[in-house]
Scaffold this motif. Structure first.
Motif, PDB file in Angstrom:
ATOM      1  N   VAL A 223       3.889   9.500  21.685  1.00  0.00           N
ATOM      2  CA  VAL A 223       2.819   8.518  21.861  1.00  0.00           C
ATOM      3  C   VAL A 223       2.654   7.740  20.559  1.00  0.00           C
ATOM      4  CG1 VAL A 223       0.359   8.200  22.406  1.00  0.00           C
ATOM      5  CG2 VAL A 223       1.671  10.025  23.534  1.00  0.00           C
ATOM      6  N   ILE A 224       2.375   6.449  20.658  1.00  0.00           N
ATOM      7  CA  ILE A 224       2.125   5.630  19.473  1.00  0.00           C
ATOM      8  C   ILE A 224       0.814   6.097  18.836  1.00  0.00           C
ATOM      9  CG2 ILE A 224       1.642   3.295  18.625  1.00  0.00           C
ATOM     10  CD1 ILE A 224       3.140   2.316  21.219  1.00  0.00           C
ATOM     11  N   PRO A 225       0.810   6.477  17.573  1.00  0.00           N
ATOM     12  CA  PRO A 225      -0.421   6.974  16.963  1.00  0.00           C
ATOM     13  C   PRO A 225      -1.548   5.939  16.902  1.00  0.00           C
ATOM     14  CG  PRO A 225       1.463   7.747  15.727  1.00  0.00           C
ATOM     15  CD  PRO A 225       1.980   6.738  16.710  1.00  0.00           C
ATOM     16  N   ILE A 226      -1.264   4.737  16.341  1.00  0.00           N
ATOM     17  CA  ILE A 226      -2.305   3.714  16.179  1.00  0.00           C
ATOM     18  C   ILE A 226      -1.742   2.366  16.606  1.00  0.00           C
ATOM     19  CG2 ILE A 226      -3.877   2.536  14.594  1.00  0.00           C
ATOM     20  CD1 ILE A 226      -3.677   4.913  12.711  1.00  0.00           C
ATOM     21  N   THR A 227      -2.472   1.660  17.450  1.00  0.00           N
ATOM     22  CA  THR A 227      -2.089   0.306  17.806  1.00  0.00           C
ATOM     23  C   THR A 227      -3.164  -0.677  17.350  1.00  0.00           C
ATOM     24  OG1 THR A 227      -1.320  -1.140  19.604  1.00  0.00           O
ATOM     25  CG2 THR A 227      -3.122   0.365  20.116  1.00  0.00           C
ATOM     26  N   PHE A 228      -2.768  -1.928  17.245  1.00  0.00           N
ATOM     27  CA  PHE A 228      -3.698  -2.991  16.867  1.00  0.00           C
ATOM     28  C   PHE A 228      -3.087  -4.320  17.304  1.00  0.00           C
ATOM     29  CE2 PHE A 228      -0.723  -2.794  13.389  1.00  0.00           C
ATOM     30  CZ  PHE A 228      -0.595  -4.108  12.923  1.00  0.00           C
ATOM     31  N   PRO A 229      -3.871  -5.373  17.395  1.00  0.00           N
ATOM     32  CA  PRO A 229      -3.330  -6.666  17.817  1.00  0.00           C
ATOM     33  C   PRO A 229      -2.712  -7.425  16.641  1.00  0.00           C
ATOM     34  CG  PRO A 229      -5.704  -6.822  17.603  1.00  0.00           C
ATOM     35  CD  PRO A 229      -5.344  -5.401  17.299  1.00  0.00           C
ATOM     36  N   GLY A 230      -1.402  -7.472  16.615  1.00  0.00           N
ATOM     37  CA  GLY A 230      -0.742  -8.186  15.526  1.00  0.00           C
ATOM     38  C   GLY A 230      -1.062  -9.664  15.497  1.00  0.00           C
ATOM     39  N   VAL A 231      -1.417 -10.228  16.659  1.00  0.00           N
ATOM     40  CA  VAL A 231      -1.813 -11.632  16.711  1.00  0.00           C
ATOM     41  C   VAL A 231      -3.098 -11.846  15.918  1.00  0.00           C
ATOM     42  CG1 VAL A 231      -2.572 -13.493  18.252  1.00  0.00           C
ATOM     43  CG2 VAL A 231      -0.655 -12.032  18.905  1.00  0.00           C
ATOM     44  N   TYR A 232      -3.957 -10.831  15.925  1.00  0.00           N
ATOM     45  CA  TYR A 232      -5.202 -10.833  15.137  1.00  0.00           C
ATOM     46  C   TYR A 232      -5.167  -9.614  14.222  1.00  0.00           C
ATOM     47  CZ  TYR A 232      -6.302 -13.683  19.229  1.00  0.00           C
ATOM     48  OH  TYR A 232      -6.261 -14.609  20.252  1.00  0.00           O
ATOM     49  N   ALA A 278      -5.513   1.917  -0.427  1.00  0.00           N
ATOM     50  CA  ALA A 278      -5.626   1.784   1.026  1.00  0.00           C
ATOM     51  C   ALA A 278      -4.390   1.110   1.609  1.00  0.00           C
ATOM     52  CB  ALA A 278      -6.880   0.999   1.373  1.00  0.00           C
ATOM     53  N   TRP A 279      -3.933   0.047   0.954  1.00  0.00           N
ATOM     54  CA  TRP A 279      -2.749  -0.660   1.430  1.00  0.00           C
ATOM     55  C   TRP A 279      -1.490   0.200   1.295  1.00  0.00           C
ATOM     56  CZ3 TRP A 279      -1.852  -5.406   3.729  1.00  0.00           C
ATOM     57  CH2 TRP A 279      -2.975  -6.214   3.916  1.00  0.00           C
ATOM     58  N   LYS A 280      -1.392   1.001   0.256  1.00  0.00           N
ATOM     59  CA  LYS A 280      -0.243   1.888   0.094  1.00  0.00           C
ATOM     60  C   LYS A 280      -0.187   2.905   1.224  1.00  0.00           C
ATOM     61  CE  LYS A 280       0.018   1.612  -4.981  1.00  0.00           C
ATOM     62  NZ  LYS A 280      -0.250   2.342  -6.251  1.00  0.00           N
ATOM     63  N   ARG A 281      -1.349   3.395   1.625  1.00  0.00           N
ATOM     64  CA  ARG A 281      -1.389   4.362   2.731  1.00  0.00           C
ATOM     65  C   ARG A 281      -0.959   3.702   4.039  1.00  0.00           C
ATOM     66  NH1 ARG A 281      -6.736   8.227   1.804  1.00  0.00           N
ATOM     67  NH2 ARG A 281      -6.412   8.595  -0.440  1.00  0.00           N
ATOM     68  N   MET A 282      -1.406   2.473   4.246  1.00  0.00           N
ATOM     69  CA  MET A 282      -0.996   1.754   5.450  1.00  0.00           C
ATOM     70  C   MET A 282       0.521   1.524   5.430  1.00  0.00           C
ATOM     71  SD  MET A 282      -2.732  -1.648   7.083  1.00  0.00           S
ATOM     72  CE  MET A 282      -2.210  -2.800   5.808  1.00  0.00           C
ATOM     73  N   TYR A 283       1.066   1.240   4.270  1.00  0.00           N
ATOM     74  CA  TYR A 283       2.507   1.033   4.103  1.00  0.00           C
ATOM     75  C   TYR A 283       3.271   2.317   4.436  1.00  0.00           C
ATOM     76  CZ  TYR A 283       6.830  -0.459   1.665  1.00  0.00           C
ATOM     77  OH  TYR A 283       8.111  -0.805   1.333  1.00  0.00           O
ATOM     78  N   GLU A 284       2.767   3.457   3.986  1.00  0.00           N
ATOM     79  CA  GLU A 284       3.404   4.738   4.297  1.00  0.00           C
ATOM     80  C   GLU A 284       3.373   5.001   5.798  1.00  0.00           C
ATOM     81  OE1 GLU A 284       5.126   6.837   2.307  1.00  0.00           O
ATOM     82  OE2 GLU A 284       4.910   5.190   0.868  1.00  0.00           O
ATOM     83  N   PHE A 285       2.260   4.684   6.432  1.00  0.00           N
ATOM     84  CA  PHE A 285       2.173   4.829   7.877  1.00  0.00           C
ATOM     85  C   PHE A 285       3.201   3.938   8.577  1.00  0.00           C
ATOM     86  CE2 PHE A 285      -2.519   6.345   8.505  1.00  0.00           C
ATOM     87  CZ  PHE A 285      -2.240   7.471   7.752  1.00  0.00           C
ATOM     88  N   GLY A 286       3.360   2.731   8.050  1.00  0.00           N
ATOM     89  CA  GLY A 286       4.344   1.816   8.621  1.00  0.00           C
ATOM     90  C   GLY A 286       5.745   2.370   8.527  1.00  0.00           C
ATOM     91  N   LYS A 287       6.076   2.932   7.385  1.00  0.00           N
ATOM     92  CA  LYS A 287       7.419   3.496   7.204  1.00  0.00           C
ATOM     93  C   LYS A 287       7.638   4.727   8.087  1.00  0.00           C
ATOM     94  CE  LYS A 287       7.099   3.572   2.632  1.00  0.00           C
ATOM     95  NZ  LYS A 287       7.506   3.742   1.204  1.00  0.00           N
ATOM     96  N   LYS A 288       6.552   5.424   8.428  1.00  0.00           N
ATOM     97  CA  LYS A 288       6.661   6.594   9.304  1.00  0.00           C
ATOM     98  C   LYS A 288       6.692   6.217  10.790  1.00  0.00           C
ATOM     99  CE  LYS A 288       4.348  10.047   6.375  1.00  0.00           C
ATOM    100  NZ  LYS A 288       3.184  10.990   6.292  1.00  0.00           N
ATOM    101  N   GLY A 289       6.466   4.941  11.095  1.00  0.00           N
ATOM    102  CA  GLY A 289       6.490   4.504  12.482  1.00  0.00           C
ATOM    103  C   GLY A 289       5.234   4.841  13.248  1.00  0.00           C
ATOM    104  N   TYR A 290       4.093   4.831  12.572  1.00  0.00           N
ATOM    105  CA  TYR A 290       2.824   5.154  13.225  1.00  0.00           C
ATOM    106  C   TYR A 290       2.257   3.997  14.055  1.00  0.00           C
ATOM    107  CZ  TYR A 290       2.189   9.483  10.486  1.00  0.00           C
ATOM    108  OH  TYR A 290       2.313  10.739   9.935  1.00  0.00           O
ATOM    109  N   PHE A 291       2.806   2.806  13.877  1.00  0.00           N
ATOM    110  CA  PHE A 291       2.319   1.626  14.604  1.00  0.00           C
ATOM    111  C   PHE A 291       3.385   1.173  15.604  1.00  0.00           C
ATOM    112  CE2 PHE A 291       0.451   1.439  10.273  1.00  0.00           C
ATOM    113  CZ  PHE A 291      -0.881   1.644  10.609  1.00  0.00           C
ATOM    114  N   PRO A 292       3.022   0.380  16.605  1.00  0.00           N
ATOM    115  CA  PRO A 292       3.984   0.021  17.661  1.00  0.00           C
ATOM    116  C   PRO A 292       5.089  -0.912  17.167  1.00  0.00           C
ATOM    117  CG  PRO A 292       1.706  -0.438  18.338  1.00  0.00           C
ATOM    118  CD  PRO A 292       1.682  -0.162  16.872  1.00  0.00           C
ATOM    119  N   GLU A 293       6.255  -0.787  17.761  1.00  0.00           N
ATOM    120  CA  GLU A 293       7.291  -1.796  17.569  1.00  0.00           C
ATOM    121  C   GLU A 293       6.843  -3.080  18.271  1.00  0.00           C
ATOM    122  OE1 GLU A 293      11.062  -0.452  18.926  1.00  0.00           O
ATOM    123  OE2 GLU A 293      11.105   1.322  17.627  1.00  0.00           O
TER     124      GLU A 293
END
Length: 488
Positions: A223-232, A278-293
């Protein structure tokens, strides 16, 4: 009960105002603002004025209103207009509603035609600095006099007494009241409690490590851990990760200085150690694939649908989500809420984004006096408990009155999403914080800095770009704008 009162202080970016009436003849003739009828002595006759406000009963007024129609629906506003016009039958409303009100509002303002301009409207603009410019130019009617008016049906109880200090300070942040705080929102991460229960996932992580462990478990389950609207993309930062710096500053004993800097632009903004972390943590999450493709292509409803369809576990959004998505919510879906705990102290202060004074009506100054007075009467009428309850039950938002939570029957009218937020606050040491500032830099460099950071979000969330160099570039631009625009 303290938590309930605090919650009712937060104020929603996404509240919808929509309704409409015309006078009985079908006409839409604006009042000239002439005085009420007088007797032979030249004074207003008591029979021809309303005793509670002294306004004339026999002069018809049409209030032209512009509403931003968003996810919170229109039912509560329909109720408010119906109740007001029943009490004051000489007043009617000519209402224009749109989910993209700025595309209607901004051309009206640009035309310079005050007669064509809305009398009262939701100040929804494509860029925040437009509101600042209009405020500085004195285009809005001051509403300061409303603070000392009695709330409807409660003689002696002033409006100021039922509004939080933070909301009041925010309303006066430009030196006068351009709008009074009407309702509110709480933002964060929302989810399906039944899905979490089925998988044995932690619905209320108390520490950063617990939060990361939860995301690892979710990803391992496919399951995708966290999603958000990339358009916004600001949904992810504004409603979730931008709270982490406040948490860290509080934990390090630096909160007072941090919030003062934040409100007044008195130091670094993008490059504080807390913000970079905070941004570094978000970057680590991105590298781990926590957000949707493919997140860059998602709008807000699509990202919220991913949670309703159980393709994603958590969505960064506001508490209007329940009302906005009610037509698509499965019967076996139960909304839950969590914020991000930033440290490993289980007793830490967890900061939650609240829209304090973000929502309200502005009144255009260049309008007849009588029209403006009736517009203020309508705004005041919205603080009647019957309307505040409709905000809770129909709009899915926390009402603006500080004393709303003193009645269990009113609490029961909250929608499930708001109830979930309330449940979370009983389990954690929660502090609400708004993203308001005491002034806003409007020079081009500020816009350039904001654009850099906005475009950075999805690149970081997909693990493609280290955020720090861009934050440093944006900081240089922003500081130039602050130097130019800081009030003297």
């Amino acid at each position: 009960m303290r938590n309930v009162s605090v919650i009712s202080l937060s104020f929603m970016m996404a509240l919808s105002l929509l309704a409409g009436c015309t006078d009985s003849s079908g006409g839409k003739t604006e009042s000239s603002g002439s005085p009420a009828p007088t007797n032979s002595g030249g004074t207003k006759t008591e029979a021809n004025v309303y005793p509670e406000n002294g306004l004339p009963k026999d002069e018809k007024v049409v209030i032209k209103v512009g509403f931003w129609e968003s996810g919170s629906g229109r039912a509560w506003m329909d109720t408010a207009v119906k109740k007001f016009t029943e009490k004051y039958p000489n007043v009617s409303f000519d209402i224009t509603a749109s989910p993209t009100l700025s595309t209607i509002l901004e051309p009206k303002i640009a035309s310079g035609d005050d007669k064509d301009m809305f009398d009262m409207f939701t100040p929804s603009f494509s860029a925040g600095e437009q509101y600042v410019r209009l405020t500085k130019a004195g285009k809005f009617e001051p509403q300061d006099d409303l603070w000392e008016r009695d709330v409807p049906g409660e003689a002696g109880k002033k409006l100021r007494s039922v509004i939080s200090d933070d909301a009041y300070d925010a309303a006066l942040s430009f030196g006068y009241t351009t709008k009074v705080p009407l309702g509110g929102y709480t933002a964060g991460l929302f989810f399906d409690q039944n899905l979490f229960d089925k998988n044995g996932w932690n619905k209320s992580p108390a520490t950063w490590d617990e939060f990361v462990a939860l995301l690892d478990q979710i990803k391992a389950a496919g399951v995708i851990p966290i999603t958000f609207p990339g358009v916004y993309a600001g949904y992810l930062t504004d409603y979730a990760f931008n709270m982490i710096p406040f948490d860290l500053a509080k934990a390090n004993g630096k909160f007072d200085g941090y919030i003062a800097n934040f409100r007044d632009f008195k130091g670094p903004q993008y490059t504080t150690e807390e913000n970079k972390e905070a941004w570094k943590r978000m970057y680590e999450f991105g590298k781990k694939g926590y957000f949707p493709e493919g997140v860059a292509a998602l709008n807000h409803t699509q990202s919220q649908m991913q949670v309703l369809q159980r393709k994603a576990a958590l969505v960064a959004t506001g508490d209007w989500v329940g009302n906005e998505m009610k037509e698509h919510t499965p019967a076996d879906f139960k909304w839950g809420y969590m914020a991000i705990p930033a440290t490993n102290d289980a007793n830490q202060t967890v900061f939650i984004n609240s829209g304090v004074a973000d929502v309200g009506f502005a009144i255009w100054k260049a309008k007849p006096d009588l029209t403006k007075k009736w517009a203020k009467e309508f705004i005041l009428s919205l603080y009647d408990f019957s309307i505040q309850e409709t905000l809770a039950s129909e709009a899915g938002t926390y009402p603006g009155r500080l004393d709303y939570g003193k009645d269990a029957a009113r609490i029961a009218k909250l929608q499930p999403v708001q109830a979930a937020v309330m449940e979370y606050t009983t389990k954690h040491n929660v502090q609400y914080v708004s993203s308001r500032r005491n002034f806003y830099p409007t020079s081009p460099e500020a816009g350039q800095a904001g654009k850099l950071v906005s475009e950075l979000i999805t690149a970081v969330a997909t693990g493609k770009k280290d955020p720090v160099p861009v934050l440093e570039e944006a900081e240089k631009l922003l500081q130039k704008a602050i130097e130019k625009d800081r009030p003297q």
